[in-house]
Design an enzyme around this catalytic site. Structure first.
Site, short mmCIF file in Angstrom:
data_model
loop_
_atom_site.label_atom_id
_atom_site.label_comp_id
_atom_site.label_asym_id
_atom_site.label_seq_id
_atom_site.Cartn_x
_atom_site.Cartn_y
_atom_site.Cartn_z
N LYS A 179 -2.16 -1.52 -4.06
CA LYS A 179 -2.93 -0.26 -3.51
C LYS A 179 -2.33 0.74 -3.63
CE LYS A 179 -5.90 1.98 -0.45
NZ LYS A 179 -6.43 2.31 0.63
N SER A 217 -9.83 5.70 -4.90
CA SER A 217 -11.08 6.71 -4.94
C SER A 217 -9.65 7.95 -6.58
CB SER A 217 -11.19 6.98 -3.60
OG SER A 217 -9.82 7.52 -2.82
N LYS A 247 1.15 9.96 6.07
CA LYS A 247 1.15 8.66 6.27
C LYS A 247 2.89 7.68 5.66
CE LYS A 247 -4.10 8.22 6.38
NZ LYS A 247 -4.98 7.30 6.78
N GLU A 250 7.51 -6.67 1.24
CA GLU A 250 6.42 -6.50 2.07
C GLU A 250 5.12 -7.88 2.20
OE1 GLU A 250 5.24 -5.17 4.29
OE2 GLU A 250 5.98 -3.60 4.87
N ARG A 264 -10.61 9.89 1.59
CA ARG A 264 -10.38 10.56 3.08
C ARG A 264 -11.69 11.20 3.29
NH1 ARG A 264 -3.80 10.84 3.16
NH2 ARG A 264 -3.73 8.38 3.01
N LYS A 275 0.65 -0.97 0.55
CA LYS A 275 0.39 0.26 -0.01
C LYS A 275 1.25 1.42 -0.45
CE LYS A 275 -3.42 2.45 2.04
NZ LYS A 275 -4.96 2.25 3.57
N TYR A 305 -14.52 0.33 -7.60
CA TYR A 305 -16.17 1.62 -7.16
C TYR A 305 -16.78 1.43 -8.36
CZ TYR A 305 -13.26 3.32 -3.65
OH TYR A 305 -12.09 3.64 -2.36
C1 PBG Z 1 -6.83 3.57 5.33
C2 PBG Z 1 -7.95 3.23 4.08
C3 PBG Z 1 -7.46 4.40 2.53
C4 PBG Z 1 -8.12 3.09 1.69
C5 PBG Z 1 -8.79 2.35 1.59
N1 PBG Z 1 -8.15 1.89 3.75
C6 PBG Z 1 -6.44 5.54 2.65
C7 PBG Z 1 -5.46 5.92 3.03
O1 PBG Z 1 -4.79 5.36 3.57
O2 PBG Z 1 -6.01 7.00 3.68
C8 PBG Z 1 -8.30 3.91 0.53
C9 PBG Z 1 -9.07 3.35 -0.61
C10 PBG Z 1 -9.87 4.37 -1.51
O3 PBG Z 1 -8.63 5.68 -1.68
O4 PBG Z 1 -10.24 3.75 -2.91
N2 PBG Z 1 -6.96 3.12 6.06
#
Ligand code: PBG
Length: 337
Positions: free
Chosen positions: A262, A288, A231, A247, A215, A205, A327
Site C-alpha cells: 500500500k 484514496s 508517520k 517487512e 485522512r 505500507k 474505492y
Molecule cells: C491508517 C490507515 C490509513 C489508510 C488505511 N488505514 C492512512 C494512514 O496511514 O494515515 C489509508 C487508506 C487510503 O488512503 O485510502 N491506519
C-alpha cells in the site's frame, strides 16, 4: 527514396494477434473479476444521510443502516469482502485512543450488523489507533511525545484485534506498521480462542502523501494546533524496496495469512517483488489519493474515468496482486458483469 510499396520481410508480426477482438481476447493475460475486489467503507454513528467525502467523489460516510444496504449491493455485485473504517466524533478521541477498546465501539457494532445481515460477506477491520487518537497517529506516544511507543501500542492493538474477532470479523488488518504486531496479534487471537480469525497484514505500507483524502474521511489528518503529522518513524520510506520485502517476510514469519502492499499503483514493483518472495496471497490497496487523482482528472475532462479506472486496477493485478482494496470496487464489479 522510400518506395510506396516498401515491404518488410518479417517472420514475426506481433500485430497478427491484435487484428480482431476475438483474437485479442484469446491472448489476454490478465482478467479482472468482481471477486478480486475488497471495498473499503466509512462508517459513522447516528442517523445522518450519506455524507460524501469532498476529495473522494462517490464515496460516502455511511450510518449503520446505509452501511448494511451498501454491503448488500456489493454482495449482489459479486464483491466478496468489505473493509470497515470508523469515523469518530471528535469528543470520543483522546491522546491514548481509549475508545478503540470500548466493547461497544462503532466499528464493532458495524461488524455485528453486517455479519448478521449478510453472513457470507467477508469483513476486514483495521487494527490501528489513528481514528481514535486526537493526534492522529496509529499508536500511543512516548512520554516525550515525539515518537510512537511501539510496544505499548502493540499491547493495545492485540486487545483491539480480539474485540474485532469477537464481533465476527474474518480478517483483522493491522495497518499501523509497529514492529512485532502481527506475532502479538496472532498470539492474542489464539489465546482468546480465535485461531480461525485471519490476519491481513499491511506489510509494506509506505509513508505516502496520497493518503490525504483518507485522512479527511476519518478525520485523522492532524490535531488542531499540533505540528504536521508525520508517520515516517513507522511507515516505510517510499525509496526502499529491499526493506519492503523484508517487512513482508517478517509478517509471514509472525503469522500473517495475507500480506499487503500500500499504496498500489505507484508501487507495482514492490507488489511484484513481494509476489515473488512469498507464497502467501498478496493484497494491494489502491488508496484514496489514487482514486482522487483519477476522479479529479476525469472531472476536468482530461482522462476517461471508466478506462483509467479499469487500467489502474488491471495494472495492479498484472503486477501480482491476488486481491485489491479499491474505492472503485462496486462500480467495477457492476461494470464487469
Ligand atoms: C491508517 C490507515 C490509513 C489508510 C488505511 N488505514 C492512512 C494512514 O496511514 O494515515 C489509508 C487508506 C487510503 O488512503 O485510502 N491506519
Amino acid at each position: 527514396m522510400m518506395s510506396k510499396d516498401f515491404r518488410l520481410e518479417l517472420t514475426q508480426r506481433p500485430r497478427r494477434l491484435r487484428r480482431t477482438a476475438s483474437l485479442r481476447g484469446m491472448v489476454e493475460e490478465t482478467v479482472l473479476r468482481p471477486e478480486d475486489f475488497i471495498a473499503p467503507l466509512f462508517v459513522v454513528d447516528g442517523k445522518a444521510p450519506p455524507d460524501e467525502i469532498k476529495s473522494m467523489p462517490g464515496v460516502f460516510r455511511l450510518n449503520l443502516t446505509d452501511l448494511v444496504r451498501e454491503c448488500r449491493a456489493l454482495r449482489k455485485a459479486g464483491v466478496p469482502a468489505v473493509a470497515l473504517f470508523p469515523k469518530l466524533e471528535p469528543r470520543l478521541k483522546d491522546e491514548e485512543g481509549t475508545e478503540a477498546l470500548n466493547e461497544d465501539a462503532l466499528v464493532l457494532r458495524a461488524v455485528r450488523a453486517v455479519k448478521k445481515a449478510i453472513p457470507e460477506l467477508t469483513i476486514l477491520t483495521d487494527v490501528a489507533l489513528d481514528p481514535y487518537t486526537t493526534h492522529g497517529h496509529d499508536g500511543v506516544l512516548t512520554a516525550g511525545g515525539d515518537d510512537v511507543d511501539n510496544d505499548r501500542t502493540v499491547g493495545i492493538l492485540s486487545q483491539m484485534a480480539v474485540l474485532q474477532a469477537r464481533a465476527g470479523v474474518d480478517l483483522v488488518a493491522p495497518s499501523d506498521m509497529m514492529d512485532g504486531r502481527v506475532g502479538a496479534i496472532r498470539r492474542a487471537l489464539d489465546a482468546a480462542g480465535y485461531s480461525g480469525t485471519g490476519i491481513m497484514a499491511y506489510s509494506a505500507k509506505f509513508n505516502s502523501g496520497y493518503y490525504g483524502p483518507f485522512r479527511d474521511a476519518v478525520g485523522s489528518a492532524q490535531a488542531a494546533g499540533t505540528r504536521l503529522l508525520s508517520k515516517a518513524t513507522y511507515q516505510l520510506n517510499p525509496a526502499n524496496r529491499r526493506e519492503a520485502i523484508s517487512e513482508a517476510l517478517l509478517d509471514e514469519a509472525e503469522g500473517a495469512d495475507i500480506v499487503m502492499v500500500k499504496p498500489a499503483g505507484m508501487y507495482l514493483d514492490i507488489i511484484r517483488d513481494i509476489r515473488e518472495a512469498t507464497r502467501k496471497p498478496v493484497a494491494a490497496y489502491q488508496i484514496s489519493g489514487e482514486y482522487a487523482q483519477i476522479h479529479a482528472a476525469a472531472r476536468l475532462g482530461w482522462l476517461d474515468l471508466a478506462r483509467c479506472r479499469h487500467e489502474s486496477l488491471l495494472a495492479i493485478k498484472r503486477a501480482g496482486a491476488d486481491m485489491i482494496l479499491t474505492y472503485f470496487a462496486r462500480e467495477m464489479a457492476e461494470a464487469l458483469r
